[in-house]
Motif scaffolding. Structure first.
Motif, PDB file in Angstrom:
ATOM      1  N   LYS A  55      -6.143 -22.562 -11.877  1.00  0.00           N
ATOM      2  CA  LYS A  55      -5.482 -21.331 -11.903  1.00  0.00           C
ATOM      3  C   LYS A  55      -4.396 -21.033 -10.979  1.00  0.00           C
ATOM      4  CE  LYS A  55      -6.473 -16.449 -12.757  1.00  0.00           C
ATOM      5  NZ  LYS A  55      -7.449 -15.294 -12.773  1.00  0.00           N
ATOM      6  N   ALA A  56      -3.076 -20.609 -11.131  1.00  0.00           N
ATOM      7  CA  ALA A  56      -2.038 -20.633 -10.303  1.00  0.00           C
ATOM      8  C   ALA A  56      -1.166 -19.472 -10.786  1.00  0.00           C
ATOM      9  CB  ALA A  56      -1.508 -21.789 -10.062  1.00  0.00           C
ATOM     10  N   SER A  57      -0.410 -19.061  -9.934  1.00  0.00           N
ATOM     11  CA  SER A  57       0.796 -18.159 -10.365  1.00  0.00           C
ATOM     12  C   SER A  57       2.186 -18.936 -10.034  1.00  0.00           C
ATOM     13  CB  SER A  57       0.871 -17.056  -9.448  1.00  0.00           C
ATOM     14  OG  SER A  57      -0.299 -16.080  -9.662  1.00  0.00           O
ATOM     15  N   TYR A  58       3.143 -18.250 -10.950  1.00  0.00           N
ATOM     16  CA  TYR A  58       4.229 -19.322 -10.954  1.00  0.00           C
ATOM     17  C   TYR A  58       5.348 -17.893 -10.905  1.00  0.00           C
ATOM     18  CZ  TYR A  58       1.842 -23.195 -12.226  1.00  0.00           C
ATOM     19  OH  TYR A  58       0.526 -24.199 -12.145  1.00  0.00           O
ATOM     20  N   GLU A  59       6.443 -18.067  -9.885  1.00  0.00           N
ATOM     21  CA  GLU A  59       7.383 -16.777 -10.060  1.00  0.00           C
ATOM     22  C   GLU A  59       8.631 -17.335 -10.056  1.00  0.00           C
ATOM     23  OE1 GLU A  59       6.794 -15.525  -5.827  1.00  0.00           O
ATOM     24  OE2 GLU A  59       5.004 -14.714  -6.453  1.00  0.00           O
ATOM     25  N   PHE A  60       9.617 -16.317 -10.839  1.00  0.00           N
ATOM     26  CA  PHE A  60      10.809 -16.888 -11.206  1.00  0.00           C
ATOM     27  C   PHE A  60      11.719 -15.652 -11.087  1.00  0.00           C
ATOM     28  CE2 PHE A  60       7.442 -18.748 -14.311  1.00  0.00           C
ATOM     29  CZ  PHE A  60       7.927 -19.936 -14.224  1.00  0.00           C
ATOM     30  N   THR A  61      13.182 -16.005 -10.763  1.00  0.00           N
ATOM     31  CA  THR A  61      14.225 -15.123 -10.872  1.00  0.00           C
ATOM     32  C   THR A  61      15.048 -15.156 -11.819  1.00  0.00           C
ATOM     33  OG1 THR A  61      15.536 -16.163  -9.276  1.00  0.00           O
ATOM     34  CG2 THR A  61      13.709 -14.777  -8.252  1.00  0.00           C
ATOM     35  N   ALA A  62      16.048 -14.342 -12.103  1.00  0.00           N
ATOM     36  CA  ALA A  62      17.101 -14.782 -13.125  1.00  0.00           C
ATOM     37  C   ALA A  62      17.890 -16.073 -13.160  1.00  0.00           C
ATOM     38  CB  ALA A  62      17.905 -13.623 -13.434  1.00  0.00           C
ATOM     39  N   ARG A  63      17.965 -16.456 -11.768  1.00  0.00           N
ATOM     40  CA  ARG A  63      18.677 -17.634 -11.514  1.00  0.00           C
ATOM     41  C   ARG A  63      17.916 -19.032 -11.534  1.00  0.00           C
ATOM     42  NH1 ARG A  63      18.862 -14.575  -6.895  1.00  0.00           N
ATOM     43  NH2 ARG A  63      17.234 -15.950  -5.782  1.00  0.00           N
ATOM     44  N   ASP A  64      16.664 -18.879 -12.110  1.00  0.00           N
ATOM     45  CA  ASP A  64      15.950 -19.961 -12.419  1.00  0.00           C
ATOM     46  C   ASP A  64      16.023 -20.084 -14.335  1.00  0.00           C
ATOM     47  OD1 ASP A  64      14.558 -20.428 -10.125  1.00  0.00           O
ATOM     48  OD2 ASP A  64      13.039 -18.766 -10.550  1.00  0.00           O
ATOM     49  N   PHE A  65      16.743 -19.418 -14.828  1.00  0.00           N
ATOM     50  CA  PHE A  65      16.960 -19.646 -16.249  1.00  0.00           C
ATOM     51  C   PHE A  65      18.231 -20.085 -16.564  1.00  0.00           C
ATOM     52  CE2 PHE A  65      13.186 -16.732 -15.663  1.00  0.00           C
ATOM     53  CZ  PHE A  65      12.328 -16.951 -16.599  1.00  0.00           C
ATOM     54  N   ASN A  66      18.197 -21.066 -17.739  1.00  0.00           N
ATOM     55  CA  ASN A  66      19.596 -21.315 -18.153  1.00  0.00           C
ATOM     56  C   ASN A  66      19.265 -21.399 -19.572  1.00  0.00           C
ATOM     57  OD1 ASN A  66      20.925 -22.596 -15.743  1.00  0.00           O
ATOM     58  ND2 ASN A  66      18.920 -23.800 -15.687  1.00  0.00           N
ATOM     59  N   GLY A  67      20.511 -21.308 -20.373  1.00  0.00           N
ATOM     60  CA  GLY A  67      20.598 -21.231 -21.892  1.00  0.00           C
ATOM     61  C   GLY A  67      20.289 -22.347 -22.322  1.00  0.00           C
ATOM     62  N   GLN A  68      19.664 -22.265 -23.344  1.00  0.00           N
ATOM     63  CA  GLN A  68      19.173 -23.620 -24.321  1.00  0.00           C
ATOM     64  C   GLN A  68      19.411 -23.269 -25.720  1.00  0.00           C
ATOM     65  OE1 GLN A  68      15.971 -26.278 -23.210  1.00  0.00           O
ATOM     66  NE2 GLN A  68      16.522 -26.502 -21.328  1.00  0.00           N
ATOM     67  N   PHE A  69      19.672 -24.392 -26.443  1.00  0.00           N
ATOM     68  CA  PHE A  69      19.441 -24.341 -28.252  1.00  0.00           C
ATOM     69  C   PHE A  69      18.916 -25.618 -28.292  1.00  0.00           C
ATOM     70  CE2 PHE A  69      21.527 -25.213 -32.107  1.00  0.00           C
ATOM     71  CZ  PHE A  69      20.842 -24.041 -32.795  1.00  0.00           C
ATOM     72  N   ARG A  70      17.974 -25.765 -28.879  1.00  0.00           N
ATOM     73  CA  ARG A  70      17.273 -27.138 -29.403  1.00  0.00           C
ATOM     74  C   ARG A  70      17.396 -28.077 -28.217  1.00  0.00           C
ATOM     75  NH1 ARG A  70      19.374 -27.286 -35.696  1.00  0.00           N
ATOM     76  NH2 ARG A  70      18.065 -25.161 -36.315  1.00  0.00           N
ATOM     77  N   GLY A  71      17.317 -27.749 -26.952  1.00  0.00           N
ATOM     78  CA  GLY A  71      17.106 -28.594 -25.895  1.00  0.00           C
ATOM     79  C   GLY A  71      18.348 -29.008 -25.214  1.00  0.00           C
ATOM     80  N   ARG A  72      19.486 -28.335 -25.803  1.00  0.00           N
ATOM     81  CA  ARG A  72      20.748 -28.768 -25.167  1.00  0.00           C
ATOM     82  C   ARG A  72      21.252 -27.379 -24.268  1.00  0.00           C
ATOM     83  NH1 ARG A  72      21.267 -31.062 -30.445  1.00  0.00           N
ATOM     84  NH2 ARG A  72      21.567 -33.225 -30.376  1.00  0.00           N
ATOM     85  N   ALA A  73      22.154 -27.405 -23.321  1.00  0.00           N
ATOM     86  CA  ALA A  73      22.436 -26.471 -22.632  1.00  0.00           C
ATOM     87  C   ALA A  73      23.469 -25.678 -23.351  1.00  0.00           C
ATOM     88  CB  ALA A  73      23.004 -26.954 -21.361  1.00  0.00           C
ATOM     89  N   VAL A  74      23.469 -24.398 -23.194  1.00  0.00           N
ATOM     90  CA  VAL A  74      24.408 -23.454 -23.634  1.00  0.00           C
ATOM     91  C   VAL A  74      25.168 -22.765 -22.401  1.00  0.00           C
ATOM     92  CG1 VAL A  74      24.570 -21.341 -25.058  1.00  0.00           C
ATOM     93  CG2 VAL A  74      23.026 -23.091 -25.837  1.00  0.00           C
ATOM     94  N   ALA A  75      26.569 -22.685 -22.723  1.00  0.00           N
ATOM     95  CA  ALA A  75      27.359 -22.299 -21.544  1.00  0.00           C
ATOM     96  C   ALA A  75      27.808 -20.860 -21.965  1.00  0.00           C
ATOM     97  CB  ALA A  75      28.617 -23.086 -21.586  1.00  0.00           C
ATOM     98  N   ASN A  76      28.365 -20.089 -21.129  1.00  0.00           N
ATOM     99  CA  ASN A  76      28.790 -18.829 -21.361  1.00  0.00           C
ATOM    100  C   ASN A  76      27.701 -17.853 -22.139  1.00  0.00           C
ATOM    101  OD1 ASN A  76      31.380 -19.394 -20.418  1.00  0.00           O
ATOM    102  ND2 ASN A  76      31.539 -20.189 -22.495  1.00  0.00           N
ATOM    103  N   MET A  77      26.332 -17.885 -21.375  1.00  0.00           N
ATOM    104  CA  MET A  77      25.344 -16.887 -21.588  1.00  0.00           C
ATOM    105  C   MET A  77      25.624 -15.569 -21.208  1.00  0.00           C
ATOM    106  SD  MET A  77      22.953 -18.469 -23.576  1.00  0.00           S
ATOM    107  CE  MET A  77      21.254 -17.487 -23.376  1.00  0.00           C
ATOM    108  N   PRO A  78      25.120 -14.470 -21.642  1.00  0.00           N
ATOM    109  CA  PRO A  78      25.275 -13.085 -21.013  1.00  0.00           C
ATOM    110  C   PRO A  78      24.185 -13.212 -19.936  1.00  0.00           C
ATOM    111  CG  PRO A  78      24.918 -12.935 -23.398  1.00  0.00           C
ATOM    112  CD  PRO A  78      24.552 -14.513 -23.150  1.00  0.00           C
ATOM    113  N   VAL A  79      24.559 -12.439 -19.047  1.00  0.00           N
ATOM    114  CA  VAL A  79      23.728 -12.165 -17.808  1.00  0.00           C
ATOM    115  C   VAL A  79      22.246 -11.829 -18.374  1.00  0.00           C
ATOM    116  CG1 VAL A  79      23.396 -10.923 -15.884  1.00  0.00           C
ATOM    117  CG2 VAL A  79      25.783 -11.629 -16.315  1.00  0.00           C
TER     118      VAL A  79
END
Length: 176
Positions: free
Chosen positions: A116-140
């Motif tokens: 058992k553990a806790s994992y912390e994330f901020t919005a900067r940790d997330f990137n846009g993806q579609f079917r495993g590929r990076a997506v550019a120009n994502m909304p904030v």
């Protein structure tokens, strides 16, 4: 959905609670001919997501999707804390908002630790993806807009997986 009286601006959702999520769905690579499988089982205080990841037939992912029962409060959430017990594999926390196209998600990877553990994330940790590929120009990404949370395994390693999902907490950090 529970709001903590001693932690203003914090909302905790429990994966095993029907009060927090209106719809839970398993989505695996079988939608494209793959052979991965997984199940959800309610434990006392958690939801067990377990199964087998297969790379056969160009497969390689298994996921559990959770739609929030009600919208999050319109707060300036700064952090997500995910509490789980896992098997040491690399998972993805995936978020959806109404401002991105169908199939696209905000994705953060994390290497789970056994136990058992806790994992912390901020919005900067997330990137846009579609079917495993990076997506550019994502909304904030604004955490208050999230309507779906998913846990996905797609680490390109055949084998069994087992993860106990306890809760996910959205918090508006107080500046001192």
């Amino acid at each position: 959905m529970s709001v903590h009286p001693n932690q203003p601006g914090t909302v905790r959702l429990q994966f095993a609670s029907a009060n927090d999520f209106s719809y839970v769905q398993l989505v695996h690579d079988t939608v494209m001919g793959g052979r991965s499988r997984g199940t959800l089982q309610t434990e006392t205080t958690a939801l067990r997501f377990s199964g087998h990841l297969s790379l056969a037939n160009n497969g390689g992912f298994a996921s559990a999707q959770f739609n929030l029962k009600q919208p999050l409060p319109a707060l300036n959430f700064q952090q997500i804390r995910l509490q789980l017990a896992a098997d040491g594999r690399r998972y993805q926390l995936r978020l959806k908002t109404p401002f991105i196209p169908d199939g696209v998600a905000y994705v953060a990877h994390f290497d789970s630790q056994p136990g058992k553990a806790s994992y912390e994330f901020t919005a900067r940790d997330f990137n846009g993806q579609f079917r495993g590929r990076a997506v550019a120009n994502m909304p904030v990404l604004h955490f208050a807009d999230v309507y779906q949370v998913s846990i996905m395994l797609a680490d390109k390693t055949t084998g069994n997986f087992d993860i106990l999902l306890y809760d996910i907490e959205f918090s508006a950090l107080q500046s001192i």
